[in-house]
Design a protein around this motif. Structure first.
Motif, PDB file in Angstrom:
ATOM      1  N   MET A  25       0.863  -1.205   0.139  1.00 47.20           N
ATOM      2  CA  MET A  25       0.045  -0.099   0.114  1.00 47.20           C
ATOM      3  C   MET A  25       0.755   1.239  -0.101  1.00 47.20           C
ATOM      4  O   MET A  25       1.688   1.307   0.738  1.00 47.20           O
ATOM      5  N   LYS A  26       0.606   2.199  -0.892  1.00 46.66           N
ATOM      6  CA  LYS A  26       1.271   3.345  -0.907  1.00 46.66           C
ATOM      7  C   LYS A  26       1.037   4.275   0.403  1.00 46.66           C
ATOM      8  O   LYS A  26      -0.088   4.116   0.769  1.00 46.66           O
ATOM      9  N   LYS A  27       2.079   5.107   0.575  1.00 47.65           N
ATOM     10  CA  LYS A  27       1.825   6.149   1.421  1.00 47.65           C
ATOM     11  C   LYS A  27       1.084   7.342   1.272  1.00 47.65           C
ATOM     12  O   LYS A  27       0.957   7.736   0.208  1.00 47.65           O
ATOM     13  N   LEU A  28       0.194   7.860   2.076  1.00 51.28           N
ATOM     14  CA  LEU A  28      -0.371   9.017   1.845  1.00 51.28           C
ATOM     15  C   LEU A  28       0.556  10.273   2.067  1.00 51.28           C
ATOM     16  O   LEU A  28       1.338  10.383   2.848  1.00 51.28           O
ATOM     17  N   PRO A  29       0.512  11.337   0.895  1.00 53.73           N
ATOM     18  CA  PRO A  29       1.626  12.287   0.891  1.00 53.73           C
ATOM     19  C   PRO A  29       1.114  13.478   1.717  1.00 53.73           C
ATOM     20  O   PRO A  29       0.842  14.604   1.277  1.00 53.73           O
ATOM     21  N   ILE A  30       0.934  13.227   2.978  1.00 51.83           N
ATOM     22  CA  ILE A  30       0.571  14.381   3.945  1.00 51.83           C
ATOM     23  C   ILE A  30       1.578  15.527   3.899  1.00 51.83           C
ATOM     24  O   ILE A  30       3.000  14.928   4.457  1.00 51.83           O
ATOM     25  N   GLY A  31       1.797  16.545   3.555  1.00 49.71           N
ATOM     26  CA  GLY A  31       2.734  17.446   3.765  1.00 49.71           C
ATOM     27  C   GLY A  31       3.672  17.487   2.693  1.00 49.71           C
ATOM     28  O   GLY A  31       4.669  18.207   2.719  1.00 49.71           O
ATOM     29  N   ILE A  32       3.586  16.641   1.781  1.00 48.19           N
ATOM     30  CA  ILE A  32       4.669  16.678   0.489  1.00 48.19           C
ATOM     31  C   ILE A  32       4.167  17.476  -0.452  1.00 48.19           C
ATOM     32  O   ILE A  32       3.207  17.242  -1.165  1.00 48.19           O
ATOM     33  N   GLN A  33       5.028  18.367  -0.839  1.00 57.95           N
ATOM     34  CA  GLN A  33       4.833  19.488  -1.863  1.00 57.95           C
ATOM     35  C   GLN A  33       5.614  19.300  -3.085  1.00 57.95           C
ATOM     36  O   GLN A  33       5.555  19.984  -3.948  1.00 57.95           O
ATOM     37  N   PHE A  68       6.759  17.043  -6.277  1.00 60.51           N
ATOM     38  CA  PHE A  68       6.343  16.000  -7.067  1.00 60.51           C
ATOM     39  C   PHE A  68       7.461  14.944  -7.200  1.00 60.51           C
ATOM     40  O   PHE A  68       7.187  13.721  -7.189  1.00 60.51           O
ATOM     41  N   GLU A  69       8.668  15.245  -7.286  1.00 62.75           N
ATOM     42  CA  GLU A  69       9.697  14.464  -7.390  1.00 62.75           C
ATOM     43  C   GLU A  69       9.903  13.302  -6.304  1.00 62.75           C
ATOM     44  O   GLU A  69       9.947  11.943  -6.355  1.00 62.75           O
ATOM     45  N   ASN A  70       9.728  14.062  -5.126  1.00 62.08           N
ATOM     46  CA  ASN A  70       9.695  13.382  -3.689  1.00 62.08           C
ATOM     47  C   ASN A  70       8.687  12.236  -3.796  1.00 62.08           C
ATOM     48  O   ASN A  70       8.772  11.124  -3.299  1.00 62.08           O
ATOM     49  N   MET A  71       7.428  12.890  -4.143  1.00 61.50           N
ATOM     50  CA  MET A  71       6.254  12.253  -3.984  1.00 61.50           C
ATOM     51  C   MET A  71       6.341  10.647  -4.771  1.00 61.50           C
ATOM     52  O   MET A  71       6.036   9.577  -4.255  1.00 61.50           O
ATOM     53  N   ILE A  72       6.811  10.965  -6.101  1.00 65.66           N
ATOM     54  CA  ILE A  72       7.004   9.773  -6.887  1.00 65.66           C
ATOM     55  C   ILE A  72       8.020   8.772  -6.552  1.00 65.66           C
ATOM     56  O   ILE A  72       7.958   7.579  -6.453  1.00 65.66           O
ATOM     57  N   ARG A  73       9.358   9.556  -6.090  1.00 66.29           N
ATOM     58  CA  ARG A  73      10.624   8.463  -5.880  1.00 66.29           C
ATOM     59  C   ARG A  73      10.112   7.882  -4.453  1.00 66.29           C
ATOM     60  O   ARG A  73      10.823   6.647  -4.335  1.00 66.29           O
ATOM     61  N   GLU A  74       9.560   8.443  -3.556  1.00 67.81           N
ATOM     62  CA  GLU A  74       9.182   7.928  -2.257  1.00 67.81           C
ATOM     63  C   GLU A  74       7.966   6.996  -2.166  1.00 67.81           C
ATOM     64  O   GLU A  74       7.469   6.581  -1.228  1.00 67.81           O
ATOM     65  N   ASN A  75       7.388   6.792  -3.458  1.00 70.11           N
ATOM     66  CA  ASN A  75       6.229   6.016  -3.625  1.00 70.11           C
ATOM     67  C   ASN A  75       5.179   6.441  -2.705  1.00 70.11           C
ATOM     68  O   ASN A  75       4.249   5.444  -2.043  1.00 70.11           O
ATOM     69  N   PHE A  76       4.695   7.591  -2.733  1.00 68.60           N
ATOM     70  CA  PHE A  76       3.523   8.218  -2.203  1.00 68.60           C
ATOM     71  C   PHE A  76       2.471   8.102  -3.225  1.00 68.60           C
ATOM     72  O   PHE A  76       2.605   8.039  -4.161  1.00 68.60           O
ATOM     73  N   ALA A  77       1.151   8.107  -2.665  1.00 66.51           N
ATOM     74  CA  ALA A  77       0.052   7.858  -3.435  1.00 66.51           C
ATOM     75  C   ALA A  77      -0.109   9.462  -4.428  1.00 66.51           C
ATOM     76  O   ALA A  77       0.303  10.245  -3.639  1.00 66.51           O
ATOM     77  N   TYR A  78      -0.397   9.191  -5.627  1.00 68.42           N
ATOM     78  CA  TYR A  78      -0.542  10.310  -6.423  1.00 68.42           C
ATOM     79  C   TYR A  78      -1.616  10.216  -7.376  1.00 68.42           C
ATOM     80  O   TYR A  78      -1.435   9.076  -8.226  1.00 68.42           O
ATOM     81  N   VAL A  79      -2.618  11.118  -7.431  1.00 68.90           N
ATOM     82  CA  VAL A  79      -3.704  10.735  -8.582  1.00 68.90           C
ATOM     83  C   VAL A  79      -3.233  11.625  -9.708  1.00 68.90           C
ATOM     84  O   VAL A  79      -2.725  12.984  -9.602  1.00 68.90           O
ATOM     85  N   ASP A  80      -3.256  11.161 -10.697  1.00 70.03           N
ATOM     86  CA  ASP A  80      -2.509  11.699 -11.936  1.00 70.03           C
ATOM     87  C   ASP A  80      -3.335  13.103 -12.337  1.00 70.03           C
ATOM     88  O   ASP A  80      -4.543  13.006 -12.735  1.00 70.03           O
ATOM     89  N   LYS A  81      -2.905  14.227 -12.224  1.00 70.68           N
ATOM     90  CA  LYS A  81      -3.274  15.499 -12.707  1.00 70.68           C
ATOM     91  C   LYS A  81      -2.311  16.071 -13.657  1.00 70.68           C
ATOM     92  O   LYS A  81      -2.335  17.336 -14.135  1.00 70.68           O
ATOM     93  N   THR A  82      -1.390  15.103 -14.249  1.00 65.90           N
ATOM     94  CA  THR A  82      -0.416  15.817 -15.132  1.00 65.90           C
ATOM     95  C   THR A  82      -1.146  16.401 -16.391  1.00 65.90           C
ATOM     96  O   THR A  82      -0.265  17.046 -17.283  1.00 65.90           O
ATOM     97  N   SER A  83      -1.992  16.209 -16.809  1.00 68.38           N
ATOM     98  CA  SER A  83      -2.815  16.660 -18.078  1.00 68.38           C
ATOM     99  C   SER A  83      -2.880  18.017 -18.050  1.00 68.38           C
ATOM    100  O   SER A  83      -2.932  18.679 -18.879  1.00 68.38           O
TER     101      SER A  83
END
Length: 210
Positions: A1-9, A11-26
């Motif tokens: 299960m991926k970690k919740l990105p509480i306080g993570i601002q 993007f690179e840290n969020m992806i590399r550290e395997n936090f949950a991310y809802v794709d908004k890149t469009s």
């Protein structure tokens, strides 16, 4: 299960550290295609810094961060742009001198990162020279990201700087400024905002956030 990105601002840290991310890149592709100057003004904790860091990673060509996301197959990864990312979000600015010192440090760090030098001491001229030199050196227009422009103003009631204008348009690919307060509470952007278009309309921004 991926970690919740509480306080993570970032993007690179969020992806590399395997936090949950809802794709908004469009939305990044939309900003690239629909204009040049953008101003993002929404309440705090609405994901503005995360969006800026996503824009930064995309224009720096970090394709590995976008695997499985919309931009993976909807971006020119062969075209990399220099990025100038200015953030005034850390700490409390107690005076204009402190703000100038912080901005000088940011310019120095960018100069070191890109191995360029400047002969200018005036901050405004150094900033303009940095952008021009990056364009001339790398042959690509510069992406300019300014995060929390309003924080030093609101921290200390710094003097009104109306009349500031975005300069060097020929050197700029995309310029995004963002603040957490209303424009009228931060006088320096009152005039600048006329050069910018809203980054996302209300519906699009709601979709970005949620």
């Amino acid at each position: 299960m991926k970690k919740l990105p509480i306080g993570i601002q970032t993007f690179e840290n969020m992806i590399r550290e395997n936090f949950a991310y809802v794709d908004k890149t469009s939305f990044v592709a939309g900003l690239r295609d629909e204009g040049k100057y953008y101003f993002l003004s929404r309440p705090r904790r609405f994901g503005k810094s995360l969006l800026l860091s996503t824009i930064k990673a995309a224009f720096q060509g970090k394709k590995e961060l976008f695997q499985g996301l919309y931009l993976e197959h909807n971006w020119d990864w062969e075209t990399v742009h220099p990025v100038v990312h200015v953030s005034f979000g850390s700490g409390v600015t107690r005076s204009l001198d402190e703000l100038q010192g912080a901005f000088s440090y940011i310019l120095d760090e960018h100069a070191k990162a890109y191995a360029i030098t400047s002969v200018y001491t005036d901050l405004r001229t150094r900033f303009a020279d940095l952008i021009k030199t990056l364009h001339d050196t790398f042959g690509r227009q510069v992406v300019i990201l300014v995060d929390e422009y309003d924080k030093p103003i609101l921290d200390n009631g710094l003097p009104d700087r109306r009349g500031i204008r975005a300069r060097g348009a020929e050197h700029c690919r995309v310029c995004v400024g963002r603040g957490g307060e209303k424009v009228e509470r931060a006088p320096p952007l009152a005039d600048v905002a006329t050069n910018f278009k809203p980054g996302l309309d209300a519906v699009s921004f709601a979709n970005y956030v949620y």
